[in-house]
Write a protein that holds these residues in place. Structure first.
Motif, mmCIF file in Angstrom:
data_model
loop_
_atom_site.group_PDB
_atom_site.id
_atom_site.type_symbol
_atom_site.label_atom_id
_atom_site.label_comp_id
_atom_site.label_asym_id
_atom_site.label_seq_id
_atom_site.Cartn_x
_atom_site.Cartn_y
_atom_site.Cartn_z
ATOM 1 N N THR A 54 -12.080 -5.792 -4.189
ATOM 2 C CA THR A 54 -11.686 -6.191 -2.951
ATOM 3 C C THR A 54 -10.303 -6.749 -2.740
ATOM 4 O OG1 THR A 54 -13.902 -7.599 -2.790
ATOM 5 C CG2 THR A 54 -12.035 -8.537 -1.320
ATOM 6 N N TRP A 55 -9.512 -6.259 -1.787
ATOM 7 C CA TRP A 55 -8.264 -6.577 -1.624
ATOM 8 C C TRP A 55 -8.163 -7.788 -0.666
ATOM 9 C CZ3 TRP A 55 -4.032 -4.172 -3.388
ATOM 10 C CH2 TRP A 55 -4.111 -2.931 -3.751
ATOM 11 N N LEU A 56 -7.113 -8.772 -1.229
ATOM 12 C CA LEU A 56 -6.964 -10.278 -0.556
ATOM 13 C C LEU A 56 -5.571 -9.626 0.078
ATOM 14 C CD1 LEU A 56 -8.440 -12.473 -3.135
ATOM 15 C CD2 LEU A 56 -9.456 -11.885 -1.037
ATOM 16 N N ILE A 57 -5.192 -10.188 1.329
ATOM 17 C CA ILE A 57 -4.193 -9.759 2.185
ATOM 18 C C ILE A 57 -3.614 -11.236 2.564
ATOM 19 C CG2 ILE A 57 -3.250 -8.617 3.965
ATOM 20 C CD1 ILE A 57 -5.975 -6.536 3.616
ATOM 21 N N LEU A 58 -2.263 -11.400 2.372
ATOM 22 C CA LEU A 58 -1.815 -12.650 2.945
ATOM 23 C C LEU A 58 -1.820 -12.503 4.527
ATOM 24 C CD1 LEU A 58 -0.131 -15.051 2.251
ATOM 25 C CD2 LEU A 58 1.896 -13.831 2.367
ATOM 26 N N ARG A 59 -2.462 -13.486 4.997
ATOM 27 C CA ARG A 59 -2.528 -13.604 6.406
ATOM 28 C C ARG A 59 -1.438 -13.825 7.264
ATOM 29 N NH1 ARG A 59 -7.395 -14.627 8.879
ATOM 30 N NH2 ARG A 59 -8.820 -15.253 7.078
ATOM 31 N N ASP A 60 -0.340 -14.360 7.035
ATOM 32 C CA ASP A 60 0.599 -14.586 7.814
ATOM 33 C C ASP A 60 1.701 -13.377 7.881
ATOM 34 O OD1 ASP A 60 -0.414 -17.035 8.039
ATOM 35 O OD2 ASP A 60 0.924 -17.986 6.634
ATOM 36 N N GLN A 61 1.287 -12.254 7.508
ATOM 37 C CA GLN A 61 2.242 -11.271 7.516
ATOM 38 C C GLN A 61 2.228 -10.414 8.827
ATOM 39 O OE1 GLN A 61 1.802 -8.321 4.265
ATOM 40 N NE2 GLN A 61 -0.067 -9.312 4.038
ATOM 41 N N PRO A 62 3.227 -9.621 9.068
ATOM 42 C CA PRO A 62 3.194 -9.202 10.487
ATOM 43 C C PRO A 62 2.415 -8.098 10.584
ATOM 44 C CG PRO A 62 5.239 -8.698 9.392
ATOM 45 C CD PRO A 62 4.524 -9.649 8.719
ATOM 46 N N ASN A 63 1.824 -7.380 11.558
ATOM 47 C CA ASN A 63 0.958 -6.322 11.832
ATOM 48 C C ASN A 63 1.747 -5.076 11.399
ATOM 49 O OD1 ASN A 63 -0.320 -4.336 12.996
ATOM 50 N ND2 ASN A 63 -1.030 -5.131 14.656
ATOM 51 N N PRO A 64 1.295 -4.425 10.488
ATOM 52 C CA PRO A 64 2.125 -3.165 9.976
ATOM 53 C C PRO A 64 2.239 -2.044 10.964
ATOM 54 C CG PRO A 64 -0.256 -3.266 9.111
ATOM 55 C CD PRO A 64 -0.019 -4.375 9.780
ATOM 56 N N LYS A 65 1.389 -2.084 11.990
ATOM 57 C CA LYS A 65 1.800 -1.025 13.201
ATOM 58 C C LYS A 65 2.766 -1.197 13.958
ATOM 59 C CE LYS A 65 -1.728 -2.171 16.656
ATOM 60 N NZ LYS A 65 -3.099 -1.775 16.939
ATOM 61 N N GLN A 66 3.235 -2.561 13.949
ATOM 62 C CA GLN A 66 4.528 -3.016 15.000
ATOM 63 C C GLN A 66 5.836 -3.131 13.950
ATOM 64 O OE1 GLN A 66 2.999 -6.705 16.037
ATOM 65 N NE2 GLN A 66 1.795 -5.897 17.811
#
Length: 67
Positions: A54-66
């Protein structure tokens, strides 16, 4: 009297930490990207760590497509 935190304090702290993380499924829904694409981004573009499968991703980072 012990300095060890109670189970309730530990649960509260864990809940606080988990609220700052999301799974690839949650990120895909939030960012409108495929889950497979999110998994590829976890390796080098996102602030994320892998625990087991499972990957756990920091929620507060910006959308990578932007970016």
């Amino acid at each position: 009297m012990s300095d060890n935190p109670s189970n309730e304090q530990l649960k509260t702290k864990l809940d606080e930490l988990m609220s700052q993380l999301m799974t690839t499924e949650e990120a895909a829904e939030l960012w409108k990207l495929s889950q497979d694409h999110i998994k590829r981004l976890c390796s080098d573009k996102l602030i994320a760590c892998k625990r087991g499968k499972t990957w756990l991703i920091l929620r507060d980072q910006p959308n990578p497509k932007q970016s």
